[in-house]
Design a protein around this motif. Sequence first.
Motif, PDB file in Angstrom:
ATOM      1  N   HIS A   1      24.981   7.152   5.817  1.00  0.00           N
ATOM      2  CA  HIS A   1      23.719   6.712   5.199  1.00  0.00           C
ATOM      3  C   HIS A   1      22.949   5.808   6.163  1.00  0.00           C
ATOM      4  O   HIS A   1      21.731   5.927   6.305  1.00  0.00           O
ATOM      5  CB  HIS A   1      24.012   5.980   3.888  1.00  0.00           C
ATOM      6  CG  HIS A   1      22.780   5.603   3.131  1.00  0.00           C
ATOM      7  ND1 HIS A   1      22.651   4.403   2.458  1.00  0.00           N
ATOM      8  CD2 HIS A   1      21.591   6.239   2.962  1.00  0.00           C
ATOM      9  CE1 HIS A   1      21.454   4.339   1.895  1.00  0.00           C
ATOM     10  NE2 HIS A   1      20.795   5.438   2.192  1.00  0.00           N
ATOM     11  N   TYR A   2      23.669   4.928   6.855  1.00  0.00           N
ATOM     12  CA  TYR A   2      23.041   4.036   7.842  1.00  0.00           C
ATOM     13  C   TYR A   2      22.277   4.862   8.887  1.00  0.00           C
ATOM     14  O   TYR A   2      21.149   4.521   9.267  1.00  0.00           O
ATOM     15  CB  TYR A   2      24.111   3.176   8.521  1.00  0.00           C
ATOM     16  CG  TYR A   2      23.570   2.019   9.321  1.00  0.00           C
ATOM     17  CD1 TYR A   2      23.407   0.757   8.754  1.00  0.00           C
ATOM     18  CD2 TYR A   2      23.209   2.187  10.665  1.00  0.00           C
ATOM     19  CE1 TYR A   2      22.912  -0.307   9.493  1.00  0.00           C
ATOM     20  CE2 TYR A   2      22.710   1.129  11.406  1.00  0.00           C
ATOM     21  CZ  TYR A   2      22.558  -0.110  10.815  1.00  0.00           C
ATOM     22  OH  TYR A   2      22.050  -1.167  11.551  1.00  0.00           O
ATOM     23  N   GLY A   3      22.888   5.974   9.309  1.00  0.00           N
ATOM     24  CA  GLY A   3      22.266   6.831  10.307  1.00  0.00           C
ATOM     25  C   GLY A   3      20.991   7.504   9.832  1.00  0.00           C
ATOM     26  O   GLY A   3      20.153   7.899  10.643  1.00  0.00           O
ATOM     27  N   LYS A   4      20.824   7.639   8.519  1.00  0.00           N
ATOM     28  CA  LYS A   4      19.593   8.229   7.975  1.00  0.00           C
ATOM     29  C   LYS A   4      18.458   7.213   7.875  1.00  0.00           C
ATOM     30  O   LYS A   4      17.302   7.583   7.699  1.00  0.00           O
ATOM     31  CB  LYS A   4      19.874   8.816   6.582  1.00  0.00           C
ATOM     32  CG  LYS A   4      20.820  10.000   6.612  1.00  0.00           C
ATOM     33  CD  LYS A   4      21.139  10.477   5.204  1.00  0.00           C
ATOM     34  CE  LYS A   4      22.129  11.641   5.246  1.00  0.00           C
ATOM     35  NZ  LYS A   4      22.542  12.054   3.883  1.00  0.00           N
ATOM     36  N   LEU A   5      18.786   5.932   7.978  1.00  0.00           N
ATOM     37  CA  LEU A   5      17.785   4.868   7.842  1.00  0.00           C
ATOM     38  C   LEU A   5      17.405   4.240   9.181  1.00  0.00           C
ATOM     39  O   LEU A   5      16.425   3.492   9.259  1.00  0.00           O
ATOM     40  CB  LEU A   5      18.308   3.749   6.927  1.00  0.00           C
ATOM     41  CG  LEU A   5      18.785   4.140   5.521  1.00  0.00           C
ATOM     42  CD1 LEU A   5      19.280   2.897   4.779  1.00  0.00           C
ATOM     43  CD2 LEU A   5      17.681   4.824   4.733  1.00  0.00           C
ATOM     44  N   HIS A   6      18.199   4.531  10.219  1.00  0.00           N
ATOM     45  CA  HIS A   6      18.024   3.861  11.518  1.00  0.00           C
ATOM     46  C   HIS A   6      18.107   4.879  12.658  1.00  0.00           C
ATOM     47  O   HIS A   6      18.771   5.899  12.540  1.00  0.00           O
ATOM     48  CB  HIS A   6      19.126   2.809  11.727  1.00  0.00           C
ATOM     49  CG  HIS A   6      19.181   1.753  10.678  1.00  0.00           C
ATOM     50  ND1 HIS A   6      19.931   1.885   9.532  1.00  0.00           N
ATOM     51  CD2 HIS A   6      18.561   0.549  10.599  1.00  0.00           C
ATOM     52  CE1 HIS A   6      19.788   0.799   8.781  1.00  0.00           C
ATOM     53  NE2 HIS A   6      18.963  -0.017   9.400  1.00  0.00           N
ATOM     54  N   PRO A   7      17.481   4.545  13.796  1.00  0.00           N
ATOM     55  CA  PRO A   7      17.618   5.406  14.981  1.00  0.00           C
ATOM     56  C   PRO A   7      19.041   5.352  15.540  1.00  0.00           C
ATOM     57  O   PRO A   7      19.814   4.451  15.204  1.00  0.00           O
ATOM     58  CB  PRO A   7      16.601   4.809  15.967  1.00  0.00           C
ATOM     59  CG  PRO A   7      16.371   3.413  15.508  1.00  0.00           C
ATOM     60  CD  PRO A   7      16.597   3.385  14.033  1.00  0.00           C
ATOM     61  N   ASP A   8      19.356   6.304  16.416  1.00  0.00           N
ATOM     62  CA  ASP A   8      20.717   6.401  16.972  1.00  0.00           C
ATOM     63  C   ASP A   8      21.126   5.166  17.765  1.00  0.00           C
ATOM     64  O   ASP A   8      22.317   4.924  17.964  1.00  0.00           O
ATOM     65  CB  ASP A   8      20.838   7.635  17.882  1.00  0.00           C
ATOM     66  CG  ASP A   8      20.764   8.923  17.084  1.00  0.00           C
ATOM     67  OD1 ASP A   8      20.945   8.864  15.848  1.00  0.00           O
ATOM     68  OD2 ASP A   8      20.497   9.983  17.690  1.00  0.00           O
ATOM     69  N   SER A   9      20.144   4.400  18.236  1.00  0.00           N
ATOM     70  CA  SER A   9      20.459   3.211  19.044  1.00  0.00           C
ATOM     71  C   SER A   9      21.107   2.099  18.209  1.00  0.00           C
ATOM     72  O   SER A   9      21.630   1.130  18.754  1.00  0.00           O
ATOM     73  CB  SER A   9      19.181   2.667  19.696  1.00  0.00           C
ATOM     74  OG  SER A   9      18.210   2.387  18.695  1.00  0.00           O
TER      75      SER A   9
END
Length: 346
Positions: A168-176
């Motif tokens: 879920h974190y990855g859907k809200l933030h860029p890969d960096s």
Amino acid sequence: MKELIDRLYEMEQLSREEWKMLLSHRSEETDQYARSLADEVRQKVYGNDIYVRGLIEFTNYCRNDCYYCGIRRSNKNAQRYRLTEDEILFCCQQGYELGFRTFVLQGGEDSYYTDDKMVGLIHKIKEKYPDCALTLSVGEKSEKTYSAYREAGADRYLLRHETADPAHYGKLHPDSMSCENRKNCLRVLKKLGFQTGAGFMVGSPYQTVDDLVEDFIFLKELNPEMVGIGPFIAHQDTPFREEKSGTLEDTLFYLALLRLMLPQVLLPATTALGTIHPKGRELGVKSGANVVMPNLSPVSVRKKYMLYDGKICTGDEAAECRHCLSRRMEMIGCRIVSDRGDYKSK
């Protein structure tokens, strides 16, 4: 569901399955039961004292590009600003005269404010106001940097984890950006002796019940001194501009569960809660919250620190914000106190 709520009240640990059941099978009756019980716990631990934090939003520059945030790096429409050290100290002076005994320096992750600049600023605030607590909310840093802030005199640190589930974190933030790094920062802050604050967005895009279960389990394990939750509200200049907001009902229920799970926690009724409902902050307090955070930032910059659309209290003077909140709290049987408002350990 009342049995599970009672078990939280009795400080029992719930399993993942039990958390999922509690969050999935809700009714108006169980929501009200949890909120009423949380209000009782708040009064038992903190009485009817409500702590105020003077919020100083000192920079809206940010190196990050979080998909939900109005001050994200890619937002070319944001009017950027930085407060000078003198302007920040003037905000503290005004706040002190109004009875604030905690200042919160909040900003984007802005490399202009080097470790040396921040350490110097912390020293000056703590020298001038030794009876006040200083909270920082400036994002992810190295252990060395956090340690320097702590040694300079910073007392507390707010770093919302946003969501404890890596997918879920990855859907809200860029890969960096990384969920694990965020969590690790919180663990480091606890280790260094900060009163540490985490928290998640309510109703953020793609959020599932399983994500929320992870949030509550993570917060139970971390055992932070502060938890900040508030409804997701879309900003027009972000990829999530069309997404619907988190709800009042969900936010109040989750506040209640947090108060029952972590009875001593410092729990704000947030500005976002006041933004989605005219009495949002009062309802938050009656659901277990015991902190409010009026704005001490200069009126000239308040509309520029726009994390989401429609944010309230962007035009009031600090004194008006303080007096308005005092009246609002008195109307629900509470009182704002001039106090550092530290975490009460058992």
